[in-house]
Design an enzyme around this catalytic site. Structure first.
Site, PDB file in Angstrom:
ATOM      1  N   TYR A  54       0.597  -1.882   0.107  1.00 45.68           N
ATOM      2  CA  TYR A  54       0.271   0.016  -0.190  1.00 45.68           C
ATOM      3  C   TYR A  54       0.920   1.134  -0.130  1.00 45.68           C
ATOM      4  O   TYR A  54       1.888   1.401   0.927  1.00 45.68           O
ATOM      5  CB  TYR A  54      -0.786  -0.120   1.130  1.00 45.68           C
ATOM      6  N   PHE A 333      -1.213   6.484  12.099  1.00 45.43           N
ATOM      7  CA  PHE A 333      -1.541   8.255  12.004  1.00 45.43           C
ATOM      8  C   PHE A 333      -3.210   8.001  12.001  1.00 45.43           C
ATOM      9  O   PHE A 333      -2.952   9.779  12.461  1.00 45.43           O
ATOM     10  CB  PHE A 333      -1.467   7.980  10.509  1.00 45.43           C
ATOM     11  N   GLU A 418     -11.909   5.722   5.059  1.00 45.16           N
ATOM     12  CA  GLU A 418     -11.482   6.637   6.073  1.00 45.16           C
ATOM     13  C   GLU A 418     -12.538   7.062   6.761  1.00 45.16           C
ATOM     14  O   GLU A 418     -12.966   7.775   7.127  1.00 45.16           O
ATOM     15  CB  GLU A 418     -10.656   7.560   5.856  1.00 45.16           C
TER      16      GLU A 418
END
Length: 510
Positions: A54, A333, A418
């Site tokens: 990725y 993250f 997301e």
């Protein structure tokens, strides 16, 4: 100041301050160089196998199922930075941008990102030469990293975007050239590695945590001055009271108040003058300072723990683990930890301002202070400190709105790939505003408390209070008749921020 060596040991919040504010120079340790090289070589060896990773040879977000041909891998990283540079609003102040550069370099130097040594060295060259990437403050939802602001930072490394150098705004290419530097070319994964992370929210959070911690000392000192001005009792600060409710912050504040109000040798003449008065209990804004200020201190201790871990964390994705022969995709993250910490920082600091405003109200209210109404001897013709309290109330109200938590909000992004985000960037920006507002309210209380003490002359206060009073009076004269307060306020903000006051408080509270 000694050069900071990344990778030689844990990064501290003070290290971040020294680099961001005091322009401390930074370089990589030998340990960091070795880790970076090892991870980079490992990543390149994996790419050669033709496996899919990725962000290395795939698209991003919902487009992660799109395989990128090997001859487009470099273009992929440039396209990522350009397409994600869609921040809006005013640019961050220089110290925030410098903190972001440091934290981004530190994150990559931990050796789990797979970037080249040259990329990390480029970040440090930009930092050490004083180039400031112009980073818009809006545009990050705080998950998948602070993507937009970090993209604006990253553009400058490759000679694009906008920057400030020697006080002038220019293109990133012009800034590099003026500093004698060259743009860097991006390799596999390096664009993604530059923008995956929480460095925007963590940079703002770290610098504002340090400011908030300092304001705790200021609040204790200014609150003590209000106690003196209103001839309050110090009984509520006796150690026995706080020993039976042993919150660390509460105990420390009570100790600070005892130290500044009593002193080691000279006693307060103001305190002695009302030793036999019939006042048993003061308003909560005086009596409960250890409980309220202490709660803020303990909350900030939690925030410090979160940030100390975060500035030493790897928040990239995917992560490389050469020793384990793995490349793993995860979610480091995501900024939820920092987002919640920033919301709690805002709440903690807002309470310092809230209780301060109530002390100002008591100071200007003759029924409670025993002082002339609005702290002026010519009431009627003169309004005195009437609107000082009004201004403080307006700021405290603003803080209440800013303390609505950002971390409980989430708006799905990237075509619902997301689907939960932290809003940590907004939480950090709000916290920064609350810190500034609290400083303003405390400056107004400091001005009012000094005026109240002046009405009690010729009696003197404790040595610590008198020392601070003198520092104020060198900048701001006693109010004899109405005048515009804005210049006084600006001068008192300088007093609160000064190294002189910091040193005074360190001596008094030790």
């Amino acid at each position: 100041m000694e050069v900071l060596k990344l990778g030689a040991g844990p990064l501290s919040v003070q290290d971040v301050y020294d680099v961001a504010v005091r322009a401390r120079q930074v370089e990589l340790s030998a340990q960091a160089v070795q880790k970076i090289k090892k991870a980079h070589d490992f990543l390149l060896s994996k790419i050669k196998t033709g496996e899919t990773y990725y962000g290395v040879n795939t698209g991003f977000g919902l487009l992660s199922n799109v395989r990128i041909p090997s001859n487009d891998i470099e273009a992929l990283q440039y396209n990522l930075l350009r397409s994600h540079s869609c921040g809006m609003g005013p640019s961050l102040k220089d110290s925030y941008a410098r903190a972001m550069l440091l934290l981004r370099a530190s994150n990559l130097a931990l050796g789990h990102s797979g970037v080249s040594l040259g990329l990390v060295e480029q970040i440090l060259r930009v930092l050490n030469h004083g180039i400031i990437p112009l980073i818009p403050e809006q545009g990050s939802v705080g998950a998948s990293g602070d993507l937009a602001p970090l993209s604006h930072l990253a553009l400058v490394l490759i000679g694009e975007g906008r920057a400030r150098f020697n006080g002038r705004e220019m293109t990133g290419a012009e800034a590099l050239k003026a500093a004698g530097l060259e743009p860097i070319r991006l390799g596999p994964k390096e664009g993604l590695a530059l923008i995956n992370g929480t460095q925007f929210m963590t940079a703002l959070g770290t610098l504002n945590l340090l400011e908030a911690e300092r304001l705790c000392d200021v609040a204790d000192a200014v609150g003590a001055m209000s106690v003196e001005a209103m001839r309050g009792t110090t009984v509520a600060f006796e150690p026995e009271i706080h020993a039976v409710r042993p919150h660390p912050g509460q105990i420390r504040v009570a100790s600070n108040l005892r130290n500044i109000l009593r002193g080691d040798h000279e006693k307060s003449e103001i305190s002695q003058s009302h030793a036999g008065c019939d006042r048993v209990q003061d308003p909560y804004s005086l009596r409960c300072m250890p409980q309220v200020h202490g709660a803020s201190r303990d909350t900030l201790a939690f925030v410090r723990q979160v940030l100390e871990r975060e500035i030493n964390s790897v928040t990239d994705n995917p992560l490389v683990f050469p020793e384990e022969n793995k490349i793993l995709s995860g979610g480091n993250f995501h900024g939820q930890m920092v987002a919640i910490a920033m919301d709690t920082l805002a709440i903690a600091v807002a309470e310092l301002a809230s209780i301060s405003e109530q002390r100002i109200e008591k100071l200007v209210n003759p029924a409670l202070s025993g002082l002339p109404a609005f702290l002026t001897s010519g009431g009627g013709l003169h309004s005195g400190f009437m609107i000082v309290q009004v201004a403080a109330a307006s700021i405290v109200s603003e803080n209440k709105t800013l303390c609505h938590p950002a971390s409980v909000d989430s708006i799905p992004t990237s075509a619902d790939k997301e689907d939960h985000v932290s809003m940590g960037a907004w939480a950090a920006r709000k916290a920064a505003s609350v810190v500034t507002n609290a400083k303003r309210v405390l400056s107004l209380e400091l001005m009012a408390a000094c005026q109240g003490i002046d009405f009690l002359r010729p009696l003197k206060s404790s040595p610590g209070v008198e020392k601070i009073h003198q520092q104020v009076r060198r900048k701001v004269k006693r109010l004899e008749g109405d005048r515009a307060f804005f210049e006084d306020y600006e001068a008192l903000m300088e007093v609160i921020e000064s190294e002189e006051l910091r040193a005074t408080l360190a001596g008094v509270f030790s």
